[in-house]
Design a protein around this motif. Structure first.
Motif, PDB file in Angstrom:
ATOM      1  N   GLY A  14     -15.890  28.130   6.561  1.00  0.00           N
ATOM      2  CA  GLY A  14     -14.736  28.427   5.730  1.00  0.00           C
ATOM      3  C   GLY A  14     -14.243  27.291   4.878  1.00  0.00           C
ATOM      4  N   GLY A  15     -15.098  26.367   4.495  1.00  0.00           N
ATOM      5  CA  GLY A  15     -14.679  25.375   3.529  1.00  0.00           C
ATOM      6  C   GLY A  15     -14.957  23.949   3.909  1.00  0.00           C
ATOM      7  N   ALA A  16     -14.928  23.108   2.885  1.00  0.00           N
ATOM      8  CA  ALA A  16     -15.173  21.679   3.050  1.00  0.00           C
ATOM      9  C   ALA A  16     -13.869  20.931   3.294  1.00  0.00           C
ATOM     10  CB  ALA A  16     -15.864  21.126   1.801  1.00  0.00           C
ATOM     11  N   VAL A  17     -13.988  19.802   3.977  1.00  0.00           N
ATOM     12  CA  VAL A  17     -12.870  18.896   4.214  1.00  0.00           C
ATOM     13  C   VAL A  17     -13.334  17.493   3.816  1.00  0.00           C
ATOM     14  CG1 VAL A  17     -11.290  17.907   5.916  1.00  0.00           C
ATOM     15  CG2 VAL A  17     -12.077  20.275   6.178  1.00  0.00           C
ATOM     16  N   VAL A  18     -12.654  16.907   2.853  1.00  0.00           N
ATOM     17  CA  VAL A  18     -12.908  15.530   2.437  1.00  0.00           C
ATOM     18  C   VAL A  18     -11.665  14.748   2.801  1.00  0.00           C
ATOM     19  CG1 VAL A  18     -13.287  13.988   0.479  1.00  0.00           C
ATOM     20  CG2 VAL A  18     -14.443  16.217   0.549  1.00  0.00           C
ATOM     21  N   SER A  19     -11.840  13.715   3.617  1.00  0.00           N
ATOM     22  CA  SER A  19     -10.702  12.931   4.088  1.00  0.00           C
ATOM     23  C   SER A  19     -11.045  11.455   3.956  1.00  0.00           C
ATOM     24  CB  SER A  19     -10.423  13.285   5.552  1.00  0.00           C
ATOM     25  OG  SER A  19      -9.354  12.530   6.067  1.00  0.00           O
ATOM     26  N   PHE A  20     -10.075  10.668   3.511  1.00  0.00           N
ATOM     27  CA  PHE A  20     -10.322   9.232   3.394  1.00  0.00           C
ATOM     28  C   PHE A  20      -9.037   8.457   3.655  1.00  0.00           C
ATOM     29  CE2 PHE A  20      -9.732  11.094  -0.776  1.00  0.00           C
ATOM     30  CZ  PHE A  20      -8.824  10.271  -1.418  1.00  0.00           C
ATOM     31  N   ASP A  21      -9.218   7.237   4.160  1.00  0.00           N
ATOM     32  CA  ASP A  21      -8.119   6.337   4.495  1.00  0.00           C
ATOM     33  C   ASP A  21      -8.244   5.067   3.665  1.00  0.00           C
ATOM     34  OD1 ASP A  21      -7.627   8.161   6.516  1.00  0.00           O
ATOM     35  OD2 ASP A  21      -8.389   6.880   8.115  1.00  0.00           O
ATOM     36  N   LYS A  22      -7.094   4.485   3.361  1.00  0.00           N
ATOM     37  CA  LYS A  22      -7.054   3.215   2.628  1.00  0.00           C
ATOM     38  C   LYS A  22      -5.930   2.371   3.208  1.00  0.00           C
ATOM     39  CE  LYS A  22      -8.278   0.755  -1.075  1.00  0.00           C
ATOM     40  NZ  LYS A  22      -9.622   0.209  -1.202  1.00  0.00           N
ATOM     41  N   VAL A  23      -6.239   1.132   3.570  1.00  0.00           N
ATOM     42  CA  VAL A  23      -5.213   0.201   4.010  1.00  0.00           C
ATOM     43  C   VAL A  23      -4.458  -0.256   2.769  1.00  0.00           C
ATOM     44  CG1 VAL A  23      -4.754  -2.031   5.103  1.00  0.00           C
ATOM     45  CG2 VAL A  23      -6.555  -0.541   6.014  1.00  0.00           C
ATOM     46  N   LEU A  24      -3.146  -0.172   2.846  1.00  0.00           N
ATOM     47  CA  LEU A  24      -2.303  -0.455   1.689  1.00  0.00           C
ATOM     48  C   LEU A  24      -1.903  -1.916   1.609  1.00  0.00           C
ATOM     49  CD1 LEU A  24       0.057   2.653   1.947  1.00  0.00           C
ATOM     50  CD2 LEU A  24      -2.019   2.398   0.552  1.00  0.00           C
ATOM     51  N   LYS A  25      -1.752  -2.379   0.388  1.00  0.00           N
ATOM     52  CA  LYS A  25      -1.135  -3.668   0.096  1.00  0.00           C
ATOM     53  C   LYS A  25       0.132  -3.332  -0.665  1.00  0.00           C
ATOM     54  CE  LYS A  25      -5.528  -6.038  -0.251  1.00  0.00           C
ATOM     55  NZ  LYS A  25      -6.493  -6.640  -1.173  1.00  0.00           N
ATOM     56  N   TRP A  26       1.153  -4.122  -0.458  1.00  0.00           N
ATOM     57  CA  TRP A  26       2.468  -3.793  -1.008  1.00  0.00           C
ATOM     58  C   TRP A  26       2.902  -4.793  -2.069  1.00  0.00           C
ATOM     59  CZ3 TRP A  26       4.171   0.803   0.706  1.00  0.00           C
ATOM     60  CH2 TRP A  26       3.624   1.284   1.881  1.00  0.00           C
ATOM     61  N   ARG A  27       3.634  -4.304  -3.035  1.00  0.00           N
ATOM     62  CA  ARG A  27       4.294  -5.195  -3.998  1.00  0.00           C
ATOM     63  C   ARG A  27       5.495  -5.836  -3.298  1.00  0.00           C
ATOM     64  NH1 ARG A  27       4.762  -0.351  -7.321  1.00  0.00           N
ATOM     65  NH2 ARG A  27       6.986  -0.746  -7.095  1.00  0.00           N
ATOM     66  N   GLU A  28       5.993  -6.901  -3.880  1.00  0.00           N
ATOM     67  CA  GLU A  28       7.161  -7.592  -3.309  1.00  0.00           C
ATOM     68  C   GLU A  28       8.386  -6.680  -3.233  1.00  0.00           C
ATOM     69  OE1 GLU A  28       7.432 -10.594  -1.831  1.00  0.00           O
ATOM     70  OE2 GLU A  28       5.251 -10.636  -2.001  1.00  0.00           O
ATOM     71  N   ASP A  29       8.540  -5.767  -4.196  1.00  0.00           N
ATOM     72  CA  ASP A  29       9.719  -4.897  -4.245  1.00  0.00           C
ATOM     73  C   ASP A  29       9.501  -3.558  -3.540  1.00  0.00           C
ATOM     74  OD1 ASP A  29       7.877  -3.878  -6.044  1.00  0.00           O
ATOM     75  OD2 ASP A  29       9.365  -3.341  -7.549  1.00  0.00           O
ATOM     76  N   ALA A  30       8.527  -3.485  -2.651  1.00  0.00           N
ATOM     77  CA  ALA A  30       8.150  -2.233  -2.006  1.00  0.00           C
ATOM     78  C   ALA A  30       9.297  -1.628  -1.197  1.00  0.00           C
ATOM     79  CB  ALA A  30       6.954  -2.443  -1.103  1.00  0.00           C
ATOM     80  N   LEU A  31       9.476  -0.311  -1.365  1.00  0.00           N
ATOM     81  CA  LEU A  31      10.505   0.415  -0.620  1.00  0.00           C
ATOM     82  C   LEU A  31      10.057   0.765   0.799  1.00  0.00           C
ATOM     83  CD1 LEU A  31      11.708   2.904  -3.377  1.00  0.00           C
ATOM     84  CD2 LEU A  31      12.836   0.813  -2.603  1.00  0.00           C
TER      85      LEU A  31
END
Length: 145
Positions: free
Chosen positions: A124-141
């Motif tokens: 019943g269908g394909a699943v594409v999943s991916f992860d990325k470790v984030l880097k933040w800007r200095e002003d990140a909320l």
């Protein structure tokens, strides 16, 4: 802190830029580094284009789910098409995928820290999943503490 969102989109080429713009807006607002945001947007574009092109079957829609949990963003794109072939992994499969397109999946792998390509349990269908470790800007909320 964590956030998540989910979209159900028509299986039309015009839906791909919409998904990309929503992700771009969320990442910019959260304070994710510009280069990481760009990589996520390219990978999402490829996953959505795959769903639009191959996600036929009985479904006129596909779903995009994205989440940020701590320093990791996970994106999943699911469709209701025939799914991925059951060929065993290896060089033969990779060369077949390239002959039929398949470069988008390789791009997703290259741009993410972890990627998974599979099918819904029971078909019943394909699943594409991916992860990325984030880097933040200095002003990140949402910068993880």
């Amino acid at each position: 802190m964590s956030i998540w969102w989910s979209l159900q989109l028509r299986r039309e080429a015009s839906s791909v830029p919409l998904a990309r713009r929503l992700l771009l807006g969320a990442m910019e607002t959260a304070g994710v580094d510009t280069d990481i945001t760009h990589e996520l947007c390219v990978a999402l574009t490829e996953a959505c284009a795959n769903a639009v092109q191959h996600g036929g079957g009985g479904g006129a829609v596909y779903r995009v789910t994205a989440s940020i949990d701590g320093d990791v963003c996970r994106i999943e794109v699911t469709d209701s098409g025939p799914g991925f072939p059951a060929d065993p992994p290896g060089p033969r499969r990779e060369s077949q995928a390239l002959a039929q397109g398949g470069r988008g999946l390789q791009l997703i792998e290259a741009l993410s820290d972890a990627s998974r390509f599979g099918n819904h349990p029971g078909g019943g269908g394909a699943v594409v999943s991916f992860d990325k470790v984030l880097k933040w800007r200095e002003d990140a909320l949402l910068r993880a503490s």
